[in-house]
Design a protein around this motif. Structure first.
Motif, mmCIF file in Angstrom:
data_model
loop_
_atom_site.group_PDB
_atom_site.id
_atom_site.type_symbol
_atom_site.label_atom_id
_atom_site.label_comp_id
_atom_site.label_asym_id
_atom_site.label_seq_id
_atom_site.Cartn_x
_atom_site.Cartn_y
_atom_site.Cartn_z
ATOM 1 N N LEU A 90 0.838 -1.196 0.000
ATOM 2 C CA LEU A 90 0.000 0.000 0.000
ATOM 3 C C LEU A 90 0.876 1.251 0.000
ATOM 4 N N LEU A 91 1.886 1.255 0.867
ATOM 5 C CA LEU A 91 2.805 2.392 0.953
ATOM 6 C C LEU A 91 3.500 2.604 -0.390
ATOM 7 N N PHE A 92 3.945 1.499 -0.971
ATOM 8 C CA PHE A 92 4.608 1.554 -2.266
ATOM 9 C C PHE A 92 3.681 2.211 -3.292
ATOM 10 N N GLY A 93 2.406 1.795 -3.244
ATOM 11 C CA GLY A 93 1.428 2.371 -4.161
ATOM 12 C C GLY A 93 1.272 3.865 -3.934
ATOM 13 N N VAL A 94 1.217 4.269 -2.665
ATOM 14 C CA VAL A 94 1.062 5.696 -2.340
ATOM 15 C C VAL A 94 2.257 6.476 -2.884
ATOM 16 N N ILE A 95 3.455 5.924 -2.705
ATOM 17 C CA ILE A 95 4.660 6.596 -3.206
ATOM 18 C C ILE A 95 4.577 6.760 -4.725
ATOM 19 N N LEU A 96 4.162 5.662 -5.400
ATOM 20 C CA LEU A 96 4.065 5.729 -6.857
ATOM 21 C C LEU A 96 3.020 6.754 -7.289
ATOM 22 N N LEU A 97 1.898 6.806 -6.548
ATOM 23 C CA LEU A 97 0.826 7.725 -6.914
ATOM 24 C C LEU A 97 1.240 9.179 -6.724
ATOM 25 N N SER A 98 2.245 9.366 -5.851
ATOM 26 C CA SER A 98 2.677 10.752 -5.609
ATOM 27 C C SER A 98 3.614 11.237 -6.723
ATOM 28 N N PHE A 99 4.137 10.331 -7.519
ATOM 29 C CA PHE A 99 5.088 10.712 -8.584
ATOM 30 C C PHE A 99 4.536 11.796 -9.520
ATOM 31 N N PRO A 100 3.307 11.596 -10.050
ATOM 32 C CA PRO A 100 2.804 12.632 -10.970
ATOM 33 C C PRO A 100 2.751 14.014 -10.330
ATOM 34 N N TYR A 101 2.377 14.069 -9.027
ATOM 35 C CA TYR A 101 2.285 15.359 -8.356
ATOM 36 C C TYR A 101 3.663 15.954 -8.154
ATOM 37 N N LEU A 102 4.620 15.085 -7.796
ATOM 38 C CA LEU A 102 5.977 15.569 -7.545
ATOM 39 C C LEU A 102 6.615 16.103 -8.828
ATOM 40 N N THR A 103 6.339 15.426 -9.942
ATOM 41 C CA THR A 103 6.920 15.941 -11.189
ATOM 42 C C THR A 103 6.240 17.241 -11.601
#
Lengths: 359, 302
Positions: free
Chosen positions: A20-33
């Motif tokens: 789940l955490l891994f998924g959250v990190i991945l989902l944050s990628f678009p926002y971070l970029t």
């Protein structure tokens, strides 16, 4: 205070929490970029890293758990990619329906290959699957009316039923969600009856049969699962890239996915993810670096093999140093730490290792 | 009296001449198991009837017959290469025997010929075996290895597993508990989370034994359970075998070279040499049998 820290630590040990955490990190990628914290090209790179991971998870089920080699993965990825595109564009089916068909048709084909390969093992199985992959690649090249040949075909970002048309960042998130779901499914499968049966089949087929494990059924199951994963990866690939070309579904891709499993970690979900990051990014980085070589245009064709050379060398090194894959470095560091800790703690009398140095 | 009629069709001829082969063929084509029931005396569990196994020109098992009664610990002995393991492989369908019947009474009481059964279905009938060279799965823990023994006990589907339904969780938990109990019973419960890699022979053999106990067996076939064990462990094995028979209500058939164990624990012994039956009898009878002595030690000078 101390108690809450402990419970967090315990929660982190739960694989589902980790995924789940891994998924959250991945989902944050678009926002971070978007916010400019991460460079924009990472979105492209990691999108494909995730696609690699999805396909490699299936290959790990096949190779790592069941001990069955396959070099035809690329063909299946491409097949379901083209299927999705043609179903959406030629037959104008909705995306969701195309996805279902693009999983079921390769699955049927995968089971046929599984049936054919019931009587062969090891190297011969690898050769047989390699040939299946090559047949598929050649078909993609030849069937220009379907695949549009070397000019490639594109799907465009998917249009979902409730969410409507996705953009690039949303498609990235879709792939992330699919990857995390696949990781959870893989975890559930391997820790249960099926996982044990697959590993038993690989470890000792005699014991497996004596314990009531039907080898035919579980071999077909392993092939079927690997094909479904490859098909999902193909759908995601087609959804994320602008165009797909027949040249992409070559033996090179199958070998790369094999490298993901071997380098990252055989029989390890996190190892597969790690392997995807290492193999996909290293091959892209090397290809990019090669372009900086002066006089690149003149020797372009001579440099195209550089990434493969790198992965080849990497596989050899990893097999010698870490035969089960790099993910197990962490476990060994932990073991060393525990060992050192036990040395400092128990200094009286008995040695801590009771197995007499067998291991 | 009815006179033997000439079989009319090929199918009729096939069924007459090769009943087993035809049943297998029919089962294969239809995908359904067509298993004939047979009869044998109530107190018998396994009846080997005129069993032969031919490999090319070698007759590994030669018209062998013997019978196991319910609750017995039965020993199969013979010099090296006598065909003991081949007999085991024929019973458990790893080999399809060339001729002969292997009648087995299932826990439900029906008698079937094991030749009609597929190798991975044998365990479902309550017949489970161990191997001469301990076949454990090195990549799994001891507990998981034992759980493989309950593979056929699970009623969960792939769907249950993928979505980890409550049914799946409950079964996993229940069977893991059962496996833990069996490991405790054999005295290795504390090792259950260890990987089955590089285990001492004594422990590996116990894990294999625990694995057989997971499937509610009515007949356990042990291939050299004492090989590689020291004297103390062998004594413990003898005790364990008796306890297993009494507590799990099993019949045990074992191949063994350790004559001390065989004579100590077996109720009845069958001695074979070069695939042929030498003698059947109580341990004492077998010890005194001149034919058996000759097979093991050679002919005495007159």
């Amino acid at each position: 205070m101390g108690k809450s820290k402990l419970s967090i630590g315990k929660g982190l040990k739960n694989p589902y929490v980790q995924y789940l955490l891994f998924g959250v990190i991945l989902l944050s990628f678009p926002y971070l970029t978007e916010a400019g914290i991460l460079p924009a090209y990472l979105l492209r790179t990691y999108g494909f890293v995730m696609v690699y991971a999805i396909a490699a998870l299936g290959l790990n089920l096949l190779l790592g758990y069941s001990g069955l080699a396959s070099l035809g993965t690329a063909g299946f990825i491409g097949f379901s990619g083209y299927l999705t595109i043609s179903l959406v564009h030629d037959l104008s089916l909705p995306y969701a329906a195309a996805v279902v068909v693009a999983i079921l048709v390769p699955l049927a084909l995968g089971l046929v290959v599984g049936f054919i390969s019931l009587r062969i093992d090891g190297m011969y199985l690898a050769i047989a699957t390699l040939i299946v992959g090559e047949i598929m690649r050649t078909s993609f090249v030849q069937l220009t009316s379907w695949t549009n040949g070397a000019s490639g075909r594109g799907l465009g970002y998917p249009k979902l039923i409730l969410l409507g048309q996705l953009n690039r960042a949303q498609t990235f998130s879709l792939i992330a969600i699919v990857l995390v779901l696949m990781m959870v499914v893989t975890y559930n499968l391997i820790r249960g009856k099926t996982g044990r049966a697959l590993v038993a089949m690989r470890g000792s087929s005699a014991a497996a049969q004596a314990m009531g494990i039907n080898l035919v059924r579980y071999r077909l199951l392993a092939f079927g699962l690997a094909t479904v994963y490859a098909a999902v990866a193909g759908i995601m690939w087609a959804s994320y890239s602008t165009r797909i070309y027949p040249s992409e579904w070559s033996l090179g891709l199958s070998l790369n996915l094999l490298a993901v499993v071997v380098v990252g970690g055989i029989k390890s979900i996190w190892g597969t993810v790690l392997g995807s990051v290492i193999i996909y990014s290293s091959t892209t980085i090397i290809a990019d670096l090669a372009q900086k070589i002066p006089n690149y245009a003149a020797i372009k064709s001579q440099l195209s093999g550089l990434p493969s050379i790198f992965t080849g060398v990497l596989i050899i090194v990893v097999i010698i140093v870490y035969p089960y894959g790099l993910i197990y470095i962490g476990r060994d560091i932990k073991r060393l730490y525990m060992y050192l800790k036990s040395l400092t703690k128990k200094k009286r009398g008995l040695p801590t290792s009771t197995d007499g140095g067998r291991n | 009296m009815k006179t033997e009629k000439k079989p009319r069709s090929m199918i009729e001829r096939l069924t007459k001449e090769h009943p087993g082969a035809f049943m297998r063929l029919a089962a294969r084509i239809s995908g359904r198991k067509v298993i004939q029931t047979h009869t044998m005396p109530e107190n018998e569990v396994l009846r080997i009837d005129d069993l032969s196994m031919v490999f090319g020109g070698l007759r590994a098992v030669d018209h062998l017959s013997f019978t196991l009664k319910k609750g017995q610990i039965y020993g199969l002995i013979g010099p090296n290469g006598a065909g003991k393991t081949t007999v085991f492989n024929c019973i458990t369908q790893f080999y399809k025997s060339s001729t002969g019947r292997i009648l087995f009474r299932t826990p439900q009481g029906t008698v079937i010929d094991l030749n009609d059964v597929r190798v991975d279905d044998v365990i479902k009938l309550g017949l489970v075996r161990t191997f001469q060279n301990v076949e454990l799965i090195k990549d799994l823990t001891i507990l998981e290895n034992v759980l493989i023994g309950s593979h056929t006990e699970f009623t969960t589907t792939l769907f249950d597993e993928i979505f980890r339904t409550r049914r799946n969780k409950r079964q996993e938990e229940a069977l893991a508990n059962k496996a833990g109990e069996i490991l405790d019973f054999l005295g290795i419960g504390h090792l259950k989370s260890m990987y089955a890699m590089a285990l001492p022979y004594g422990i590996a053999k116990k894990v294999e034994m625990a694995r057989t106990l997971m499937s509610h067996p009515s007949l356990i076939i042990l291939d050299e359970p004492a090989a590689g064990l020291n004297d103390e462990e062998t004594l413990e094995l003898a005790r364990t075998l008796r306890t297993i028979r009494d507590e799990y209500h099993c019949t045990i058939l074992l191949v063994e070279h350790d004559m001390g164990l065989v004579m100590d624990v077996c109720d009845e012994i069958c001695a074979i040499s070069f695939g042929k039956l030498l003698a059947v009898g109580s341990p004492l009878q077998i010890q005194k049998n001149p034919v058996v002595q000759e097979a093991y030690l050679g002919k005495a000078d007159a």
